[in-house]
Design an enzyme around this catalytic site. Sequence first.
Site, mmCIF file in Angstrom:
data_model
loop_
_atom_site.group_PDB
_atom_site.id
_atom_site.type_symbol
_atom_site.label_atom_id
_atom_site.label_comp_id
_atom_site.label_asym_id
_atom_site.label_seq_id
_atom_site.Cartn_x
_atom_site.Cartn_y
_atom_site.Cartn_z
ATOM 1 N N LYS A 265 42.393 0.409 -4.806
ATOM 2 C CA LYS A 265 41.333 1.132 -5.514
ATOM 3 C C LYS A 265 40.133 1.245 -4.581
ATOM 4 C CE LYS A 265 38.822 1.421 -9.886
ATOM 5 N NZ LYS A 265 38.674 0.863 -11.244
ATOM 6 N N ASP B 120 36.074 -0.321 -21.732
ATOM 7 C CA ASP B 120 36.625 1.012 -21.461
ATOM 8 C C ASP B 120 38.057 1.063 -21.996
ATOM 9 O OD1 ASP B 120 36.565 3.600 -20.545
ATOM 10 O OD2 ASP B 120 37.001 3.100 -18.463
#
Length: 551
Positions: free
Chosen positions: A276, A371
């Site tokens: 990432k 989230d």
Amino acid sequence: MALPPRSPRTMASPVRRSPLASPERASPRSISDPVLPWLRSIRKALDELRRDPNNGGASHLKALVADCIEKFGSEERYRDDARLLKIWILHADEIRDFDRVFRMLEQKGICQGHALLYEAYALFLVAKGNLLEAEKVYQLGISRNAEPLDKLKKMHAMFLNHVSEIAQNARPDSKVVVSSIQGQEQSLMNPWSASTITDLLRKKDSDIKKYNGYHKSNKVYSGKISLTSLQNSSRNKVVELGNIKYHIKGCSGQGGFAQVYKAYVDGNPEDVVALKIQKPAYPWEFYMYRQLDQRVSAAERPNFGYAHKVHVFSDLSVLVCEYLSHGTLQDAINSHLVMNKLMEELLCIYYTREMLRMLETLHSAGIIHGDFKPDNLLVRYSREDLTEDKEKFKGRTGSWHDQGLCLVDWGRGIDLNLFPADVEFQGDCRTSGFRCVEMQERRTWTYQVDTYGLCVIAHMMLHGTYMSIEKKTNADGSYLYQPKSSLKRYWNVDLWKNLFSTLLNIPSNESDVPILRSLRESFEEYICSNPQLISKLKHLLIKQKASLCSA
């Protein structure tokens, strides 16, 4: 008790103090920007009203503003136009109902990033004597980084000084309101603001440096391969980090600030990771993964993903994570929708039970994901054949231990241990379809950001659409929030109705663990009530795996 109300007219509107547009002659701009003639007319009407307040110009101005709003208020090209925002504020001033206008603008997503909106609404509330609500509006604008942010913060500081002056001369009953505002300053904050994250990372810096896998350099990344340009052509490129070569095999996801790539460690196809890459550098997610390592039991830990290491440079960061290849819960939902079908209710029940267990584990550990959506829930499949043993299913042991979901993307994770015990948050996730009721109504929240996400996902599995809610008034004057979509008669209506009515109407910001546990047990009891259901679930999961893994 609120302070004595004053008429909103006693406060000068920010719009009435500033010009809407410079006087212009007719020009080609009027064709490409059709609101311009209306702005000129409204400016002219304002000027005439200032020169002679008694000539009947007020009604003419009111009509002009109303017509302008009706014609251009919902046009996409003016959604973020500060000029039209000023017209909206004039309209609110004219109809003396800023509350309704503000709610409408928020619902339509109009001009939410403009400080003027929050400044004007707060002034309106102050004029009514509603200081508590004015404080919330200022906090909301600041949490959304409304521009110009410095000006909004300055206005907020002036407001707080005004509150302090009131405190010195206020009646005892009014001091309750003032002290409430001053107390809110200590306990209300946006957990996702850059300043909050920076402050927390600074406080935890010495601990983070000791975490296994943390590698930091004060220099910019200087590898042979540009990490920021990988998204254009990434396949088969080699990225070297800390003497390990990662062979990029493709992009598996990207957002506004990060890209995720599948990679082989030193070219070994049996050792697959996810890289990432985030710019600017963002070590907070690595911190959250290490909190999960420390605070979640070994039995539950596989449900929340792993971070092996992070490389932090001055310009970007690279998080090396576990890679799961079976897609997301969003993919599972979509696999049914593309065939004009909906997910089998039994699968919906199973995945809802898994999500309830996840949140029960997280919230009991003082962690909020922040989230919670189907894109961030990776599907896990057992390597062994699933057993139909009821006790193993219920206890998630044996082959059921590796079956389920894995919650990833911890960039918005919240560590409640870093905040006061009575903290309440005011930030807005700004994720369309996943803003909890408290965010929509500008109220404080804690765990609701996760539980609302769970309700949306359950709704998506059942109905194939995002959830819209409605607010109903009970006989005692209280409110009940519930999905607008009706439950099908042949579904387990009581089970679903209990889930939605409970999680959409949690009465406080205190721990929701007992509620989550009770709901999870009700879903488990239903599946375990009939051995044929576990058998059917097993075959549905096998069929789903074959479908997703062959896609």
